[in-house]
Design a protein around this motif. Structure first.
Motif, short mmCIF file in Angstrom:
data_model
loop_
_atom_site.label_atom_id
_atom_site.label_comp_id
_atom_site.label_asym_id
_atom_site.label_seq_id
_atom_site.Cartn_x
_atom_site.Cartn_y
_atom_site.Cartn_z
N TYR A 106 -57.18 44.35 -15.53
CA TYR A 106 -57.14 43.02 -16.40
C TYR A 106 -56.48 42.05 -15.53
O TYR A 106 -56.68 40.85 -16.10
CB TYR A 106 -56.59 43.52 -17.84
N TYR A 107 -55.58 42.49 -14.70
CA TYR A 107 -54.69 41.23 -14.41
C TYR A 107 -55.21 40.13 -13.68
O TYR A 107 -54.45 39.11 -13.59
CB TYR A 107 -53.49 41.76 -13.66
N GLY A 108 -56.34 40.34 -12.93
CA GLY A 108 -56.94 39.21 -12.19
C GLY A 108 -57.93 38.47 -12.88
O GLY A 108 -58.67 37.75 -12.37
N LEU A 109 -58.34 38.87 -14.13
CA LEU A 109 -59.51 38.27 -14.77
C LEU A 109 -59.50 36.77 -15.42
O LEU A 109 -60.33 36.19 -15.17
CB LEU A 109 -59.85 39.27 -15.99
N ASP A 110 -58.27 36.48 -15.76
CA ASP A 110 -58.37 35.23 -16.73
C ASP A 110 -57.50 33.95 -16.13
O ASP A 110 -57.87 32.97 -16.08
CB ASP A 110 -58.00 35.46 -18.05
N TYR A 111 -56.26 34.32 -15.86
CA TYR A 111 -55.43 33.22 -15.53
C TYR A 111 -54.73 33.23 -13.97
O TYR A 111 -54.37 34.44 -13.62
CB TYR A 111 -54.20 33.14 -16.64
N TRP A 112 -54.57 32.17 -13.44
CA TRP A 112 -53.99 32.20 -12.17
C TRP A 112 -53.02 31.19 -11.75
O TRP A 112 -53.07 30.06 -12.54
CB TRP A 112 -55.10 31.87 -10.91
N GLY A 113 -52.04 31.25 -11.04
CA GLY A 113 -51.22 30.24 -10.70
C GLY A 113 -51.29 29.47 -9.55
O GLY A 113 -52.63 29.93 -9.04
N LYS A 114 -50.51 28.54 -9.04
CA LYS A 114 -50.87 27.93 -7.87
C LYS A 114 -50.79 28.47 -6.65
O LYS A 114 -51.59 28.55 -5.68
CB LYS A 114 -50.20 26.61 -7.96
N GLY A 115 -49.93 29.51 -6.70
CA GLY A 115 -49.63 30.44 -5.40
C GLY A 115 -48.62 29.69 -4.41
O GLY A 115 -48.96 28.89 -3.62
N PRO A 116 -47.25 30.18 -4.13
CA PRO A 116 -46.69 29.81 -3.11
C PRO A 116 -46.88 30.48 -1.87
O PRO A 116 -47.49 31.58 -1.67
CB PRO A 116 -45.09 30.51 -3.72
N LEU A 117 -46.55 29.88 -0.83
CA LEU A 117 -47.01 30.57 0.40
C LEU A 117 -45.76 31.37 1.05
O LEU A 117 -44.65 30.84 0.76
CB LEU A 117 -47.24 29.34 1.69
N VAL A 118 -46.03 32.47 1.37
CA VAL A 118 -45.03 33.37 2.08
C VAL A 118 -45.43 33.42 3.46
O VAL A 118 -46.41 33.83 4.18
CB VAL A 118 -45.06 34.76 1.49
N GLU B 148 -52.42 27.57 -24.65
CA GLU B 148 -52.90 27.85 -23.24
C GLU B 148 -52.00 28.51 -22.24
O GLU B 148 -50.87 28.38 -22.26
CB GLU B 148 -53.23 26.33 -22.47
N VAL B 149 -52.52 29.56 -21.61
CA VAL B 149 -51.60 30.48 -20.86
C VAL B 149 -51.40 29.56 -19.53
O VAL B 149 -52.28 28.94 -18.84
CB VAL B 149 -52.10 31.60 -20.49
N GLN B 150 -49.98 29.57 -19.22
CA GLN B 150 -49.47 28.88 -17.87
C GLN B 150 -48.70 29.80 -17.11
O GLN B 150 -47.97 30.62 -17.65
CB GLN B 150 -48.77 27.76 -18.37
N LEU B 151 -48.93 29.88 -15.69
CA LEU B 151 -48.12 30.83 -14.92
C LEU B 151 -47.56 29.86 -13.83
O LEU B 151 -48.46 29.19 -13.17
CB LEU B 151 -49.12 31.90 -14.20
N VAL B 152 -46.38 29.84 -13.72
CA VAL B 152 -45.56 29.03 -12.59
C VAL B 152 -44.88 30.02 -11.75
O VAL B 152 -43.85 30.74 -12.05
CB VAL B 152 -44.78 27.97 -13.51
N GLU B 153 -45.29 29.93 -10.58
CA GLU B 153 -44.54 30.82 -9.58
C GLU B 153 -43.54 30.15 -8.64
O GLU B 153 -43.41 28.97 -8.67
CB GLU B 153 -45.58 31.35 -8.42
N SER B 154 -42.37 30.86 -8.37
CA SER B 154 -41.64 30.27 -7.29
C SER B 154 -40.97 31.32 -6.29
O SER B 154 -41.25 32.49 -6.69
CB SER B 154 -40.41 29.65 -8.15
N GLY B 155 -40.45 30.84 -5.31
CA GLY B 155 -39.57 31.87 -4.22
C GLY B 155 -40.48 32.12 -3.14
O GLY B 155 -39.88 32.94 -2.22
N GLY B 156 -41.36 31.36 -2.55
CA GLY B 156 -42.00 31.55 -1.55
C GLY B 156 -41.31 30.67 -0.24
O GLY B 156 -40.17 30.48 -0.67
N GLY B 157 -41.74 31.24 0.71
CA GLY B 157 -41.07 30.58 1.88
C GLY B 157 -41.23 31.06 3.11
O GLY B 157 -42.32 32.21 3.39
#
Length: 126
Positions: free
Chosen positions: A110-122, A1-10
């Motif tokens: 292709y990059y928006g088709l399958d997997y999405w992270g939760k999304g940090p707020l900027v 299972e593909v997982q995407l974990v973002e960091s760095g918003g603020g």
């Protein structure tokens, strides 16, 4: 299972910089498209940048070209979005997205088709 974990918003002032990171795991192929979408309050989701894992080719939307830089560290399976000269209009939730590449085409297809992270707020203050 593909997982995407973002960091760095603020929160940052206009004219400032932020760097977003996206740690990816679970890809079964070494040729995939990965990048960033954003969604500002009351606006449609916008694809802003992507990179192809196999050759490093990139795409930028006109709204961020010249200010944002996407890069990848394949050894760490991490993609970065360096955001400079930020404007209040860049305020949005930023989603890391990915999808497997097919023969031909560019990461943009292709990059928006399958997997999405939760999304940090900027948030960019004026």
């Amino acid at each position: 299972e593909v997982q995407l974990v973002e960091s760095g918003g603020g929160l940052v002032q206009a004219g400032g910089s932020l760097r977003l990171s996206c740690a990816a795991s679970g890809f079964t192929s070494d040729d995939y498209a990965i990048g960033w979408f954003r969604q500002a309050p009351g606006k449609e989701r916008e694809g802003i940048s992507c990179i192809r894992s196999s050759d490093g080719s990139t795409y930028y939307a006109e709204s961020v070209k010249g200010r944002f830089t996407i890069s990848s560290d394949n050894a760490k399976s991490t993609v970065y979005l360096q955001m400079n000269s930020l404007k209040p209009g860049d305020t949005a939730v930023y989603y890391c997205t990915a999808g497997p590449m097919s023969v031909g085409g560019t990461c943009r297809s292709y990059y928006g088709l399958d997997y999405w992270g939760k999304g940090p707020l900027v948030t960019v203050s004026s």
